[in-house]
Design a protein around this motif. Sequence first.
Motif, PDB file in Angstrom:
ATOM      1  N   ASP A  69       0.821  -1.212   0.000  1.00 33.11           N
ATOM      2  CA  ASP A  69       0.000   0.000   0.000  1.00 33.11           C
ATOM      3  C   ASP A  69       0.851   1.255   0.000  1.00 33.11           C
ATOM      4  N   LEU A  70       0.310   2.309  -0.606  1.00 34.57           N
ATOM      5  CA  LEU A  70       0.966   3.616  -0.543  1.00 34.57           C
ATOM      6  C   LEU A  70       1.220   4.009   0.903  1.00 34.57           C
ATOM      7  N   ALA A  71       0.243   3.743   1.771  1.00 32.42           N
ATOM      8  CA  ALA A  71       0.366   4.124   3.189  1.00 32.42           C
ATOM      9  C   ALA A  71       1.599   3.485   3.827  1.00 32.42           C
ATOM     10  N   HIS A  72       1.869   2.224   3.467  1.00 34.87           N
ATOM     11  CA  HIS A  72       3.056   1.558   3.972  1.00 34.87           C
ATOM     12  C   HIS A  72       4.320   2.154   3.364  1.00 34.87           C
ATOM     13  N   VAL A  73       4.256   2.309   2.046  1.00 35.63           N
ATOM     14  CA  VAL A  73       5.460   2.643   1.287  1.00 35.63           C
ATOM     15  C   VAL A  73       6.021   4.008   1.690  1.00 35.63           C
ATOM     16  N   ARG A  74       5.132   4.939   2.027  1.00 36.43           N
ATOM     17  CA  ARG A  74       5.569   6.297   2.378  1.00 36.43           C
ATOM     18  C   ARG A  74       6.443   6.311   3.631  1.00 36.43           C
ATOM     19  N   HIS A  75       6.406   5.242   4.415  1.00 34.75           N
ATOM     20  CA  HIS A  75       7.187   5.221   5.646  1.00 34.75           C
ATOM     21  C   HIS A  75       8.374   4.270   5.591  1.00 34.75           C
ATOM     22  N   LEU A  76       8.599   3.647   4.429  1.00 37.07           N
ATOM     23  CA  LEU A  76       9.704   2.680   4.380  1.00 37.07           C
ATOM     24  C   LEU A  76      11.042   3.402   4.375  1.00 37.07           C
ATOM     25  N   PRO A  77      11.977   2.944   5.202  1.00 37.11           N
ATOM     26  CA  PRO A  77      13.303   3.574   5.200  1.00 37.11           C
ATOM     27  C   PRO A  77      14.080   3.214   3.929  1.00 37.11           C
ATOM     28  N   GLU A  78      14.997   4.063   3.554  1.00 38.73           N
ATOM     29  CA  GLU A  78      15.910   3.821   2.434  1.00 38.73           C
ATOM     30  C   GLU A  78      16.544   2.436   2.596  1.00 38.73           C
ATOM     31  N   GLY A  79      16.621   1.722   1.471  1.00 42.06           N
ATOM     32  CA  GLY A  79      17.290   0.427   1.510  1.00 42.06           C
ATOM     33  C   GLY A  79      16.390  -0.735   1.857  1.00 42.06           C
ATOM     34  N   THR A  80      15.149  -0.444   2.214  1.00 38.50           N
ATOM     35  CA  THR A  80      14.209  -1.553   2.430  1.00 38.50           C
ATOM     36  C   THR A  80      14.022  -2.296   1.104  1.00 38.50           C
ATOM     37  N   VAL A  81      13.783  -3.607   1.209  1.00 37.79           N
ATOM     38  CA  VAL A  81      13.542  -4.438   0.030  1.00 37.79           C
ATOM     39  C   VAL A  81      12.079  -4.880   0.034  1.00 37.79           C
ATOM     40  N   THR A  82      11.378  -4.681  -1.072  1.00 37.74           N
ATOM     41  CA  THR A  82      10.007  -5.214  -1.159  1.00 37.74           C
ATOM     42  C   THR A  82       9.942  -6.263  -2.267  1.00 37.74           C
ATOM     43  N   ARG A 136       7.012   5.347  -8.634  1.00 38.24           N
ATOM     44  CA  ARG A 136       7.698   6.629  -8.422  1.00 38.24           C
ATOM     45  C   ARG A 136       8.058   6.824  -6.943  1.00 38.24           C
ATOM     46  N   ILE A 137       7.098   6.484  -6.080  1.00 43.91           N
ATOM     47  CA  ILE A 137       7.359   6.665  -4.641  1.00 43.91           C
ATOM     48  C   ILE A 137       8.430   5.688  -4.160  1.00 43.91           C
ATOM     49  N   LEU A 138       8.343   4.448  -4.620  1.00 43.28           N
ATOM     50  CA  LEU A 138       9.351   3.454  -4.239  1.00 43.28           C
ATOM     51  C   LEU A 138      10.741   3.921  -4.689  1.00 43.28           C
ATOM     52  N   ARG A 139      10.812   4.465  -5.887  1.00 47.15           N
ATOM     53  CA  ARG A 139      12.085   4.992  -6.394  1.00 47.15           C
ATOM     54  C   ARG A 139      12.570   6.154  -5.512  1.00 47.15           C
ATOM     55  N   ASP A 140      11.665   7.082  -5.242  1.00 49.68           N
ATOM     56  CA  ASP A 140      12.065   8.286  -4.519  1.00 49.68           C
ATOM     57  C   ASP A 140      12.488   7.982  -3.085  1.00 49.68           C
ATOM     58  N   ARG A 141      11.866   6.921  -2.507  1.00 50.36           N
ATOM     59  CA  ARG A 141      12.234   6.561  -1.137  1.00 50.36           C
ATOM     60  C   ARG A 141      13.463   5.661  -1.110  1.00 50.36           C
ATOM     61  N   GLY A 172      16.812  -9.048 -13.427  1.00 51.92           N
ATOM     62  CA  GLY A 172      15.639  -9.007 -14.306  1.00 51.92           C
ATOM     63  C   GLY A 172      14.359  -8.630 -13.597  1.00 51.92           C
ATOM     64  N   SER A 173      14.298  -8.922 -12.291  1.00 48.34           N
ATOM     65  CA  SER A 173      13.039  -8.699 -11.586  1.00 48.34           C
ATOM     66  C   SER A 173      13.053  -7.444 -10.729  1.00 48.34           C
ATOM     67  N   CYS A 174      14.157  -6.690 -10.784  1.00 46.62           N
ATOM     68  CA  CYS A 174      14.258  -5.470  -9.974  1.00 46.62           C
ATOM     69  C   CYS A 174      13.587  -4.303 -10.691  1.00 46.62           C
ATOM     70  N   VAL A 175      12.742  -3.597  -9.978  1.00 45.32           N
ATOM     71  CA  VAL A 175      12.066  -2.440 -10.567  1.00 45.32           C
ATOM     72  C   VAL A 175      12.778  -1.150 -10.155  1.00 45.32           C
ATOM     73  N   THR A 176      12.989  -0.973  -8.847  1.00 44.83           N
ATOM     74  CA  THR A 176      13.680   0.238  -8.386  1.00 44.83           C
ATOM     75  C   THR A 176      14.815  -0.161  -7.437  1.00 44.83           C
ATOM     76  N   HIS A 177      15.879   0.659  -7.422  1.00 44.48           N
ATOM     77  CA  HIS A 177      16.990   0.422  -6.504  1.00 44.48           C
ATOM     78  C   HIS A 177      17.797   1.713  -6.372  1.00 44.48           C
ATOM     79  N   ALA A 178      18.094   2.085  -5.155  1.00 44.27           N
ATOM     80  CA  ALA A 178      18.974   3.223  -4.877  1.00 44.27           C
ATOM     81  C   ALA A 178      18.538   4.474  -5.632  1.00 44.27           C
ATOM     82  N   GLY A 179      17.213   4.705  -5.664  1.00 42.41           N
ATOM     83  CA  GLY A 179      16.715   5.934  -6.259  1.00 42.41           C
ATOM     84  C   GLY A 179      16.577   5.907  -7.776  1.00 42.41           C
TER      85      GLY A 179
END
Lengths: 374, 374
Positions: free
Chosen positions: A75-88, A102-107, A352-359
Motif C-alpha cells: 500500500d501507498l500508506a506503507h510505502v511512504r514510511h519505508l526507510p531507504e534500503g528496504t527491500v520489497t 515513483r514513490i518506491l524509487r524516490d524513497r 531481471g526482476s528489480c524495478v527500483t533500486h537506490a533511487g
Amino acid sequence: MRITVLRERRPGERRVAVVPELVPKLTEAGFEVAVEPDAGAELHASDDDYRAAGAYVGDDAIDNAKVVLSVQPPDLAHVRHLPEGTVTVSFLPTIQELPLVRILRDRKVTTFSMDLIPRTSRAQSMDALSSQALVAGYRCAIVAAERLPRFFPLFMTAAGTVRPASVLVLGAGVAGLQAIATAKRLGAMVEAYDVREASAEEIRSLGAKFVELPLEALGGTGGYAREMTEERAAKQRELLTPYVANADALITTAAVPGRPAPLLVTAAMVNGMKPGSVVVDLAAEQGSNVEGSKPGEELNVNGVTIWGGRNVPSQMPLPASRLYAQNVVNFLLLMLKEGNVEIDFDDDVIAGSCVTHAGEVRHHLTQDQLGEVG
Amino acid sequence: MRITVLRERRPGERRVAVVPELVPKLTEAGFEVAVEPDAGAELHASDDDYRAAGAYVGDDAIDNAKVVLSVQPPDLAHVRHLPEGTVTVSFLPTIQELPLVRILRDRKVTTFSMDLIPRTSRAQSMDALSSQALVAGYRCAIVAAERLPRFFPLFMTAAGTVRPASVLVLGAGVAGLQAIATAKRLGAMVEAYDVREASAEEIRSLGAKFVELPLEALGGTGGYAREMTEERAAKQRELLTPYVANADALITTAAVPGRPAPLLVTAAMVNGMKPGSVVVDLAAEQGSNVEGSKPGEELNVNGVTIWGGRNVPSQMPLPASRLYAQNVVNFLLLMLKEGNVEIDFDDDVIAGSCVTHAGEVRHHLTQDQLGEVG
C-alpha cells in the motif's frame, strides 16, 4: 534482520505471501520473521499457527523491516514510511502501478516484482506467474464442470450411454494447459487452440485435440503469444466460430503481457452456442477474451452462462499462497547470505526482476512508461 | 393410442419424463406421443424439438391419454380427471403420497411407481432410482470440488508439491460409488464407509480406501442398508469422528428406503473439521445424514461449508432426464404390444412396480400404510 509479511489489503485478495509452514525456511537463514495480525485469515492460517512456526505476530510487524513481502503491491500508506534500503517483493504490474513505482524509487526502496521473474529453467521455482496460473487453470475447469448441467465424462449405464461434454480451451499457456488437464481428468472431450506453434504438441500430449486453423502460427516469448493484427484476429474468430458453437463448455485463457487480452469470441459467437452451455473467461480482468464477460460476475445470456474471472487464484487461497510463498522464499534465498541481504545484480534473476533500486528505476520498460506518462 | 408426457409442476423439478430423442421409440411401437408445451424447457428441449421427433405438442396433450408419463407424481388436478383404465408411470414414493394413491385407486387408474422397479438384472435398464442416483453422486463430487478452496489432485510443481485433498464418502450405494469414482478421477485421496459387507470390495475396486470399523456389518436388500439400533449408530458415529475430522471434503449419501436417513455426523463432528472444509449431504431431503444440513441450502458453520442436497438430479436436468426417459421407455416396452397396452401381472417387474389397478391397491406396504392412516 527482520522479514515482514503483510496482511493483504486490496479487496478480494485472499492470499498471503508466506504460509506458516515456510516460516522456518527464513528463520533458518538467520532472519526474524514478523507477520501482521490476521495475515493468513482467509486460508485459515491463524496468528498462533505463525507463532508456532517461529514468527513474531503483531501490529508493529513492519517496524524495522529489512524485507517486506506481500502478494499485491504494498500500500501507498506503507510505502511512504519505508526507510531507504528496504527491500520489497510482491507482484507489481508496473504499467498499472506507476505512481507507486515513483514513490518506491524516490524513497530509495529496492523493489522486486514477481511478475518480472525471467522464464528460465533456473528461475522456474520462483515463477509465481506460472504457479498462480496453474491454480487459475484448475479452477476454470472445475467452475465449468460445476456450472454445466451435464456430465463431463462419458457414462455407459444400464439405461444407455450419455456422451461426454465437449470442452474447448482457447489459449494454452500454463493456465490453459491446466484447464485441459483437469477437464481431461474428468473425462471430457477436449479441444484446444493457441496461436503459438509449440502449443500443438503440448495440447496433444495431454490427450486433447489441437484445433488446426489455416492461419500462420505466431511466435512469442516466455510462453506468451505476440499481439496479432486485427485482420488476423478477425479471421481467427471466423474460423473458431464452428468450434465455439459445438462446445458445451468454453474456457478462455489468452493473455498478452502488458496488453489488453485479445478478443477471441464475439457476442455473436456466444449466441451461436447451445442454451445451457458455459463460458469461463479467465481473461475477464485483462479486458476479456469473450465479448460481454465481466470480471467477478456470472451472467446468463440467452441461456449461456458466462463466468468472468476476477483474481481467480484467490478463490483457492491455500494452495495459491502455498505455491506463491515457495516462489518468494526461493527467490529471497538468492539474496539472504548469513543473516544479511546481499543484492547481486550480476544474477540475471535478481537483475531481471528489480524495478527500483537506490533511487533509480532499473526496469527499462517501466523507465519508458514513466518517461511517457510524466 | 396416446402416450402423454406431462410438464412437471412441482417447484424445483427441472426434468422431463421423455426427451425428444426417445419419442421415436414410442411412435415406432405404434403409439401417438403427446407432450405438454414447455415440458422440456429446463433442459432446453423445445416444443419444436419434440415436434421434429414426431410428437404432438399442445395444451390438450392429456386428453384421451391411455398412458401418462411424468417424473414427479402426477398432480391431483390431473388425476381427478383421468378416465378409468388410464396408466400412469412416475416416481411415486407411496408413503409420502397416500392421499394421491387413494384417488388413483378410486378412479381405477393403473399406477406404476418407478421407485418400486425391482433391483434385478432384468430390470436394470428400468432402474430409475439407480440412474438418478448416478447423476446425484457425480454432482455431489463436483459440488465438493468447486466449494473446496484447495486442489483435489496432487500437484508436483517447480515450486514444490501440494498434497491432494482427502475426501470421505459415507454410504456407498450407487450415488456414493459415483461420488467416489468422480473424486478419484479428479485425483483426490478417497476413503469411504458403508455398513453393508459387500461395499468394501466395491469401494476398493474404485481405488478408494475402505474405512474398517470394529462393528459388525449390516445386511440389506437391493443395495440399501437395513436400519440399525441407536446404540450401534452412536458407536459408529464415535468411530467415524477421527475420519470426519481428517477429511477436507465429506460426502454423505446414506439412505434407508421408506425411513428417514440415518444421522451419521453430529454437529460436534462437523465442529471438529478444519475450517475451509466442505460437507455435501445428499440425504438432506430425507432427514439428513449430517446434523444441521438443510435441503437446498449452503451454510457456513465455523468455517465449514455445509451443502444440503435438494432434488439433486434436477440440477443436471439433461442427463438425468435422458436416463430417466430411457428407464421409463424400457419399462413401457414391456407393456406396449402392437399399439395396445397389455399389463401382464405374471411379469415380476410389472407386478412389483404396480401401486394401484382396477380399484385396488396392489402394493402391500402401501396397503398397510393406508390401513393405518385411514
